[in-house]
Design an enzyme around this catalytic site. Structure first.
Site, PDB file in Angstrom:
ATOM      1  N   PHE A 123       0.851  -1.191   0.000  1.00 45.45           N
ATOM      2  CA  PHE A 123       0.000   0.000   0.000  1.00 45.45           C
ATOM      3  C   PHE A 123       0.886   1.240   0.000  1.00 45.45           C
ATOM      4  CE2 PHE A 123      -2.364   3.540   1.788  1.00 45.45           C
ATOM      5  CZ  PHE A 123      -3.479   3.532   0.966  1.00 45.45           C
ATOM      6  N   ASP A 210       9.231   2.711   1.858  1.00 43.88           N
ATOM      7  CA  ASP A 210       8.045   3.401   2.343  1.00 43.88           C
ATOM      8  C   ASP A 210       7.915   3.104   3.841  1.00 43.88           C
ATOM      9  OD1 ASP A 210       5.509   4.158   3.128  1.00 43.88           O
ATOM     10  OD2 ASP A 210       4.528   3.524   1.271  1.00 43.88           O
ATOM     11  N   LYS A 239       2.387   9.803   8.477  1.00 45.14           N
ATOM     12  CA  LYS A 239       1.650   9.358   9.663  1.00 45.14           C
ATOM     13  C   LYS A 239       2.108   9.957  11.004  1.00 45.14           C
ATOM     14  CE  LYS A 239      -1.005   5.672   7.896  1.00 45.14           C
ATOM     15  NZ  LYS A 239      -0.647   5.081   6.607  1.00 45.14           N
TER      16      LYS A 239
HETATM   17  C1  LIG Z   1      -0.806   5.388   5.181  1.00 44.15           C
HETATM   18  C2  LIG Z   1       0.202   4.938   4.218  1.00 44.15           C
HETATM   19  C3  LIG Z   1       0.403   5.611   3.001  1.00 44.15           C
HETATM   20  C4  LIG Z   1      -0.452   6.776   2.548  1.00 44.15           C
HETATM   21  O1  LIG Z   1      -0.370   7.878   3.389  1.00 44.15           O
HETATM   22  P1  LIG Z   1      -1.497   9.034   3.281  1.00 44.15           P
HETATM   23  O2  LIG Z   1      -1.025  10.058   4.280  1.00 44.15           O
HETATM   24  O3  LIG Z   1      -2.801   8.418   3.635  1.00 44.15           O
HETATM   25  O4  LIG Z   1      -1.460   9.543   1.893  1.00 44.15           O
HETATM   26  C5  LIG Z   1       1.402   5.156   2.161  1.00 44.15           C
HETATM   27  N1  LIG Z   1       2.168   4.102   2.508  1.00 44.15           N
HETATM   28  C6  LIG Z   1       2.002   3.443   3.656  1.00 44.15           C
HETATM   29  C7  LIG Z   1       2.894   2.284   3.992  1.00 44.15           C
HETATM   30  C8  LIG Z   1       1.008   3.827   4.553  1.00 44.15           C
HETATM   31  O5  LIG Z   1       0.830   3.141   5.688  1.00 44.15           O
END
Ligand SMILES: *Cc1c(COP(=O)(O)O)cnc(C)c1O
Length: 386
Positions: A123, A210, A239
């Site tokens: 994700f 990420d 986050k």
């Molecule tokens: C939450 C998340 C995202 C997206 O972040 P947003 O602030 O919602 O755009 C991307 N990668 C990972 C691993 C995430 O947990």
């Protein structure tokens, strides 16, 4: 617009690890608004930093020097061993910056159709490029045509990367989560990430991590890659960086750090004084209270407790975690447990249909950690799939 189907509860305020709703009910927060409020709710130092900055200066734009942005960049690059940072307002935007750096890096090397390897069940966000990078059809369905230039490999599979390398000369980078959060805390073998680093060195690819969900201490290290002996070329954060004030970051090192030139990328809000002041306060509070080590200890405590109580439960398939990223995987879909958890006074999340995902705050006391174990055990004990 109804982009979510929210549970029928409205929280009015919070304090530390606890939330209260409009009816006066009290909940132990084992989710942190999806790994965001790592320092809990209404943290005095964070509230003070936000209020103080709000009274001084909110925004001037990146057309001018921003001292707080430089301070935050220095702090983050020192913690991560990286060279520089682009600040955004969200995780998806941080990943967009990373994807753009990888593409530009490819073009600079004479690769006209640069492609990035991404993984199944990943994700990376909901913008067009990041949903195209995401390994989940539900996130993509209806939004075709997808952004091209992504090549998909199974997660935790090193051979697949060599295979792609052997037939695709357009690859410029690998984008991967150190552990997959949204798909329910999938933790790869210890050898997976170091192997990706080696493959990236071998083929001249950029390694993009990420760390949007895993970063800022949650895994038991400042950044999850620090459990190993390597540094990525690019790392994205968001986050927990602002404990609820929107801010994202794309950190880079070496060649990747020298790729963007003035005019290549931009943002109006990104890195504004309010967001940066808040993130500086977040880092200070984590350091001051030794919360990275606490996350490791609390994670072990909760994981051990859950395993003791639930390992032999007939519907429990697996219990796993790294720091305060924890999942109890059940043998069948368990979406209804999100509401049942609220009924017994705890906030959890159901990920990937059958995993109870716990992302509790780093400021838990030992007693509160034990309370999570008790309540989640109660939740699972009452689980009766049809
Ligand atoms: C939450 C998340 C995202 C997206 O972040 P947003 O602030 O919602 O755009 C991307 N990668 C990972 C691993 C995430 O947990």
């Amino acid at each position: 617009m109804r982009t979510y189907s929210p549970l029928p509860v409205t929280f009015t305020h919070g304090s530390g690890c606890w939330l209260w709703d409009t009816k006066g009910n009290k909940y132990l927060d084992a989710l942190c608004g999806i790994a965001v409020t790592g320092l809990g709710h209404a943290h005095p130092a964070i509230s003070e930093a936000i209020c103080g900055q709000a009274k001084r200066l909110l925004h001037t734009s990146n057309l001018f020097e921003i001292d707080l942005q430089k301070q935050l960049a220095e702090k983050l690059t020192a913690l991560a061993g990286m060279d520089n940072v682009f600040f955004s307002n969200s995780g998806a935007e941080a990943n967009e910056a990373a994807i753009k750096i990888a593409r530009l890096h490819g073009h600079n090397k004479g690769i006209k159709q640069p492609a990035i390897i991404v993984t199944e069940n990943s994700f990376h966000g909901r913008t067009l490029a990041t949903l195209s990078a995401t390994g989940n059809r539900k996130v993509q369905a209806g939004f075709e045509p997808l952004v091209t230039g992504f090549s998909r490999a199974p997660y935790n599979n090193v051979d697949a990367l060599h295979t792609i390398a052997s037939h695709d000369k357009n690859i410029v980078a690998v984008l991967v989560e150190p552990l997959q959060g949204e798909s329910g805390i999938n933790i790869p073998d210890e050898t997976y990430l170091p192997a990706i680093r080696e493959i990236c060195n071998e083929y001249g690819w950029l390694m993009i991590l990420d760390e949007i969900q895993t970063g800022m201490g949650r895994s038991g290290k400042w950044f999850a890659f620090q459990h190993y002996n390597f540094t990525p070329d690019i790392m994205t954060l968001a986050k927990a960086l602002g404990n609820g004030v929107p801010i994202g970051a794309c950190l880079a090192k070496g060649e990747a750090a020298r790729t963007f030139q003035p005019g290549n990328h931009g943002t109006t809000f990104g890195g504004n004084p309010l967001a940066c002041r808040t993130a500086l306060a977040v880092i200070e509070a984590i350091e001051h209270n030794g919360l990275v080590e606490r996350a490791r200890l609390l994670g072990n405590r909760i994981l051990t407790g859950l395993k003791q109580n639930l390992s032999s439960h007939p519907h429990v398939k697996d219990i796993r975690g790294k720091g305060l990223l924890i999942a109890v995987e059940l043998d069948s879909p368990c979406k209804e447990l999100a509401q049942r958890a609220l009924d017994i006074g705890i906030v959890v999340n159901i990920a990937n249909e059958n995993r109870i995902r716990l992302l509790p705050p780093l400021i838990l006391s030992d007693d509160e950690a034990d309370m999570i174990v008790t309540k989640v055990s109660e939740l699972v004990s009452g689980f009766n799939p049809k």
